[in-house]
Design an enzyme around this catalytic site. Structure first.
Site, PDB file in Angstrom:
ATOM      1  CB  SER A 156     -40.987 102.144  49.765  1.00  0.00           C
ATOM      2  OG  SER A 156     -41.689 101.031  50.967  1.00  0.00           O
ATOM      3  CG  ASP A 251     -33.951 101.576  52.613  1.00  0.00           C
ATOM      4  OD1 ASP A 251     -34.594 101.639  53.912  1.00  0.00           O
ATOM      5  OD2 ASP A 251     -34.448 101.473  51.595  1.00  0.00           O
ATOM      6  CG  HIS A 281     -37.393 104.065  53.010  1.00  0.00           C
ATOM      7  ND1 HIS A 281     -37.077 103.147  52.110  1.00  0.00           N
ATOM      8  CD2 HIS A 281     -38.732 104.231  53.210  1.00  0.00           C
ATOM      9  CE1 HIS A 281     -38.467 101.780  51.523  1.00  0.00           C
ATOM     10  NE2 HIS A 281     -39.130 103.231  52.348  1.00  0.00           N
TER      11      HIS A 281
END
Length: 310
Positions: A156, A251, A281
């Site tokens: 991320s 995501d 995610h």
């Protein structure tokens, strides 16, 4: 049509029952997360795991965790940056995953607790990440690392920091980085791709949460287009190390991760891209739920690092 892995469905059922973090202040969210029960997972054994303090700007220190595998060494060094929207998260969140990386890739992993927003806004996190790179380059040999074989990676926003660090190292003439591993990274703070519409709510990272994270991270609107915040808009992406970009099928960040891989390739960077089917995610930080999927991802990381002779 959305295709969810059964484990992802299970994860989302719990995730979607949580109070919306974008309606709270960061301290409240951190307090809630700190009180949430942690699922116990079996941790992979290593030769040594050690927490060290790393000096950064403003006469402060940040913690890093060094994972050393079994064997003689010296080992290549993999610097890891955790996710959490630049506002949340710490080295505990990816502890189990970093252990697996160290063992599977036969590398020393150095996981970095960079300073968080909004207390420390952009560019503090990226400067911390770069200072961590310099520190590992200077000190890595003291814990049996081979500083001529350095990789960076993260999940991320950790992936965002990792690729930005490669740009900074290029611009500042070192240290040399052999490879970058980017797991579902945000690469453009405009949040305007098709996947932002398709997965805007209910898939592990809501678009409203992304905006909350971004607005706590940046100082002003100009920061949104700064290449060290939004690497996808960088004028020049040439001269960067080989990249492995992995996205999750379901995501909001999927399309900008793929677009970044494509743009790196257009600038002559060696790129491998994979989209993990059925995933959402944040899966890489949840070993208790996604252990098999994480193992698959780490195997791809290991194969990539071997191919680029890291």
């Amino acid at each position: 049509m959305v295709s969810l892995d059964p484990q992802a469905e299970k994860y989302l059922q719990a995730f979607n029952q949580m109070p919306p973090i974008h309606k709270m202040d960061p301290k409240t969210v951190r307090d809630l997360l700190s009180k949430a029960p942690r699922t116990t997972v079996k941790l992979e054994p290593l030769s040594k795991v050690e927490d060290l303090m790393l000096p950064v700007s403003q006469d402060e220190e940040i913690k890093c965790r060094v994972y050393i595998p079994e064997g003689q060494g010296p080992f290549p060094l993999f610097i890891y940056f955790h996710g959490g929207g630049w506002v949340l998260g710490d080295i505990e969140s990816t502890d189990a995953s970093c252990r697996m990386i160290a063992n599977k890739t036969d590398s020393i992993v150095v996981s970095v607790n960079y300073r968080l927003a909004p207390e420390y806004k952009f560019p503090t996190a990226v400067e911390d990440a770069y200072e961590a790179l310099e520190w590992v380059y200077e000190k890595g040999s003291s814990f049996n690392g081979d500083v001529s074989r350095l990789a960076v990676g993260g999940d991320s926003v950790g992936g965002n920091l990792a690729t930005v660090v490669t740009m900074m190292a290029r611009d500042r003439k070192g240290p040399d980085i052999a490879a970058q591993v980017l797991l579902y990274p945000p690469t453009n703070l405009e949040f305007n791709t098709e996947s932002h519409k398709t997965f805007a709510k209910g898939f592990g990272l809501d678009r409203e949460q992304l905006i909350w994270f971004r607005d706590h991270y940046i100082r002003n609107e100009d920061d949104r287009s700064n290449e060290y915040a939004s690497p996808l808009v960088a004028v020049n992406l040439s001269g960067l190390p080989p990249a492995l970009v992995i996205t999750a099928e379901n995501d909001v960040l999927r399309d900008e991760g793929r677009a970044y891989a494509d743009r790196l390739r257009r600038f002559g960077v060696q790129v491998e891209y994979a989209c993990e089917p059925g995933m959402v995610h944040g899966y890489f930080g949840h070993m208790a739920i996604f252990s098999k999927n994480i193992e698959t991802t780490v195997s791809k990381i290991n194969e990539f690092l071997r191919r680029v002779e890291y």
